[in-house]
Each structure stands twice: as structure tokens, then as C-alpha cells.
Design an enzyme around this catalytic site. Structure first.
Site, short mmCIF file in Angstrom:
data_model
loop_
_atom_site.label_atom_id
_atom_site.label_comp_id
_atom_site.label_asym_id
_atom_site.label_seq_id
_atom_site.Cartn_x
_atom_site.Cartn_y
_atom_site.Cartn_z
N GLY A 12 0.84 -1.21 0.00
CA GLY A 12 0.00 0.00 0.00
C GLY A 12 0.87 1.25 0.00
N GLY A 113 6.17 -2.22 3.57
CA GLY A 113 5.74 -2.62 4.90
C GLY A 113 6.14 -4.05 5.22
N ASP A 138 0.58 2.12 9.13
CA ASP A 138 0.20 1.31 10.29
C ASP A 138 1.26 1.34 11.40
OD1 ASP A 138 -2.03 0.63 8.87
OD2 ASP A 138 -1.32 -1.36 8.29
O1 F6P Z 1 -1.13 -1.41 5.15
C1 F6P Z 1 -1.65 -0.13 5.08
C2 F6P Z 1 -3.15 -0.15 4.93
O2 F6P Z 1 -3.57 1.16 4.65
C3 F6P Z 1 -3.92 -0.70 6.11
O3 F6P Z 1 -4.07 0.20 7.17
C4 F6P Z 1 -5.22 -1.06 5.45
O4 F6P Z 1 -5.88 -2.05 6.21
C5 F6P Z 1 -4.79 -1.57 4.11
O5 F6P Z 1 -3.54 -0.96 3.84
C6 F6P Z 1 -5.73 -1.27 2.98
O6 F6P Z 1 -5.23 -1.87 1.83
P1 F6P Z 1 -5.67 -1.60 0.33
O7 F6P Z 1 -5.04 -0.32 -0.12
O8 F6P Z 1 -5.15 -2.75 -0.42
O9 F6P Z 1 -7.16 -1.48 0.33
#
Ligand code: F6P
Length: 358
Positions: A12, A113, A138
Site C-alpha cells: 500500500g 511494509g 500502520d
Molecule cells: O497497510 C496499510 C493499509 O492502509 C492498512 O491500514 C489497510 O488495512 C490496508 O492498507 C488497505 O489496503 P488496500 O489499499 O489494499 O485497500
């Protein structure tokens, strides 16, 4: 001799990725001048698998300190699938090693991450020269006190909580704000404290809905006409915490609640009679320009990573420990998560402010 440095961003995105890329590049050019070449691997490990990379020019790293997202693109390429050969018959690990070789890289910097670090460690064990850089809103990468992206997200989530306060007061409502963080509650805890939330619910501390409802009631009895809940995406009730993920997610789906926040809002309404609403700022928490804090951190981390490249110090990730930047061996941190511990100072601060943790 010229050194070729690959760089990718995986998982992410978050504010501060470009600032870190810039920090690495500027510090490398400063140290090595035209003895360094930077190669951008596009869309994370996906680009490394498919051979999607290009040589970058020095001026591409200018003017990106404040820019959100990542100029290299990113993608989620789950670690658990790295050794699985799918329908496309591609052996991903061999493909990544092949790209590293054909791009003539001397080393590869992986910004990401926990998942990114697991793959980075695997590539390091496969013999590639890897350096990690800890990114995530996070803030849950093991071995570092802070990751870049976290404080920008705290600022954004805090702004949401501030704005919700006024509308909650006008309408005498209980407002449940869903903050990102599936496994770790750092973002919810910090933005909850910064935004003056009345109740903070995080994954590491399963909540008792009766205590949550009692906290809302107590505020009403004290003459407050509204309450603000900061709820982590991954918040779990005491009952759910005893179950397997499959069980509780099936139970939520059957009850028509997709997330904990929906369920908590409905339960509070039923138990207290208060009118409730939910607010999900979602990916806004990952968008836009990095905060000043994150720009500084990204620049510190980037400059340190350039030093690691210059020293050929590989198989490590950059970390901040007690205010000092250091390198942690990838093998020591990969696969571990930095959760909010029970004795976390900030949890005690929240308790001492009378914030309910459910
Ligand atoms: O790992 C960062 C994060 O923003 C988390 O807080 C969240 O649960 C997740 O990524 C959301 O992921 P995506 O962008 O794949 O929807």
C-alpha cells in the site's frame, strides 16, 4: 566503477515514499556523482517479476519531496504467493533474480511494509544485495520506533476527528470513525489521543461492548450531548477475539455488518438509544503530501540508506531506535509485527485522560 542501484516501492502506498526515494537518490548523487546509476523498478515486486524497469535520470528525483503516492507505482504482490507457481507458469522468485541480473543491479532498495520486508528477506537469502526501508501508515514494522507515512496519516485522521466533533455536537450524536489498521492500532491510538476521542478501540485490545455503551452513558450523565469513537478497522469484540477469523467474518456477514465499526454503531444505538453515525475516511489517510515530520524522517532514512549502499552493507533494513537511525538485519525483523503492547505508554496516557479503551 559505476554502481547500479535498483529501487522499488511495494504494498500500500503512503505519503513519504517519494520523499524517501528523493532522499536516497540525492544522497547517492552527492556521494558518488556520475559513479551511480539509479534504476526504477515499476509497480513493486510485480515489476521485478515481469522485468518492468527503467533507468532514471537525476532530475526525476527533484520536486518530489512534497508529492504524495509513489513515482515508481506500487502493487500488492503477497509474500505467501511468491513461491506458488500460478496459471501463468511463472516462477516468481527465479524471475525476480533474472531481472536483477539483466538490469545489472549491484543492489536493490525495497520500500515497503511487513509483506515487502518478508519478500526482501527472501531475496536477500537468495543471494541478492537488498536494503529495506520501512514504510506504512500502520507503524507496525518490527524493530523500528517509527515508519514513514505514519505521522502524515495521524495528521489526516486527527483532522477527520476534529471535523466530526463539530457535527457530532450539533446533532447530539455518537460518531464512530473507522481508522485504518487491520492488525495494529497505532494510527487509531495516536489520532484518537490527538483528536480527543472519548473511546478508542484497537485490535490488540478486544472490546467489551457493555463497557463501550457504559462510557457513552457516562458522558451523557455528565451532560455531554455527543461521543466520539475512534475505531480501528481491525477492532475485535471479546467474543470475536476467541474465534477464528473465518468464524467471526462469517458471523458479521450474516448479521449484515461488514466492519467492526458498523456493528459497534448499531449495538450502541440499541443499548443506549443514542443516534449513531459512522465515518470511514479510508484511503484518504494514505493520500496527499507528507507531513513535515515525515519529510524529515524520509530524508533521514534515505540518506542513511545511501550510506549503506556506499558501504556495501546489505541484508538489512533502515530503522529508528531511540532517536537514532540504524540498520536491522532483515532476517531479524521479517515476519514479525510491532503491535501496541499492553504496557504501551500511550495506552496509559489515554487511560489517564479518562478515554475508554472498551
Ligand atoms: O497497510 C496499510 C493499509 O492502509 C492498512 O491500514 C489497510 O488495512 C490496508 O492498507 C488497505 O489496503 P488496500 O489499499 O489494499 O485497500
Amino acid at each position: 566503477m559505476t554502481i547500479r542501484v535498483g529501487i522499488l516501492t511495494s504494498g500500500g502506498d503512503c505519503p513519504g515514499l517519494n520523499a524517501t526515494i528523493r532522499g536516497v537518490a540525492k544522497a547517492l548523487y552527492q556521494r558518488m556523482g556520475d559513479k551511480v546509476e539509479l534504476v526504477g523498478v515499476l509497480n513493486g515486486y510485480d515489476g521485478l517479476i515481469s522485468g518492468n524497469y527503467r533507468e532514471m535520470k537525476q532530475d526525476e528525483f527533484s520536486g518530489i519531496l512534497t508529492r504524495g503516492g509513489t513515482i515508481l507505482g506500487t502493487k500488492r504482490t503477497p509474500f505467501k504467493m511468491m513461491r506458488v507457481v500460478g496459471d501463468d507458469k511463472v516462477d516468481k522468485v527465479s524471475a525476480m533474480k533474472k531481472t536483477y541480473k539483466s538490469a545489472k543491479l549491484d543492489c536493490l532498495l525495497c520500500l515497503g511494509g511487513n509483506g515487502t520486508h518478508k519478500t526482501a528477506n527472501m531475496l536477500s537469502q537468495e543471494g541478492l544485495n537488498i536494503i529495506g526501508l520501512p514504510k506504512t501508515i500502520d507503524n507496525d514494522i518490527y524493530g523500528t520506533d517509527v515508519t514513514f507515512g505514519f505521522h502524515s496519516a495521524v495528521d489526516i485522521a486527527t483532522d477527520v476527528i476534529d471535523r466530526i466533533h463539530t457535527t457530532a455536537g450539533s446533532h447530539s450524536r455518537v460518531m464512530c470513525i473507522e481508522i485504518m489498521g487491520n492488525k495494529a492500532g497505532w494510527l487509531t491510538l495516536y489520532s484518537g489521543v490527538a483528536g480527543g476521542a472519548d473511546i478508542i478501540l484497537i485490535p490488540e485490545h478486544p472490546y467489551d461492548i457493555k463497557k463501550v455503551a457504559a462510557a457513552v452513558e457516562r458522558r451523557r450523565q455528565d451532560g455531554r450531548n455527543f461521543s466520539i469513537l475512534a475505531v480501528a478497522e481491525g477492532a475485535l469484540s471479546l467474543e470475536e477475539a476467541k474465534q477464528k477469523r473465518k468464524e467471526w467474518s462469517a458471523a458479521r456477514a450474516e448479521a449484515g455488518y461488514t466492519t467492526a465499526t458498523n456493528r459497534i454503531a448499531k449495538e450502541i444505538e440499541a443499548m443506549t438509544g443514542a443516534e449513531t453515525r459512522i465515518c470511514v475516511p479510508g484511503h484518504m489517510q494514505r493520500g496527499g503530501s507528507p507531513s513535515a515530520y515525515d519529510r524529515v524522517l524520509a530524508t533521514q532514512f534515505g540518506a542513511y540508506a545511501a550510506g549503506l549502499v556506499a558501504d556495501s552493507h546489505y541484508g538489512v533494513t533502515v530503522a529508528m531506535v531511540n532517536g537514532r537511525v540504524q540498520a536491522n538485519p532483515l532476517a531479524d525483523i521479517a515476519g514479525l509485527t510491532r503491535s501496541v503492547p499492553d504496557d504501551c505508554d500511550m495506552l496509559n496516557v489515554a487511560r489517564s485522560m479518562g478515554i475508554s479503551l472498551g
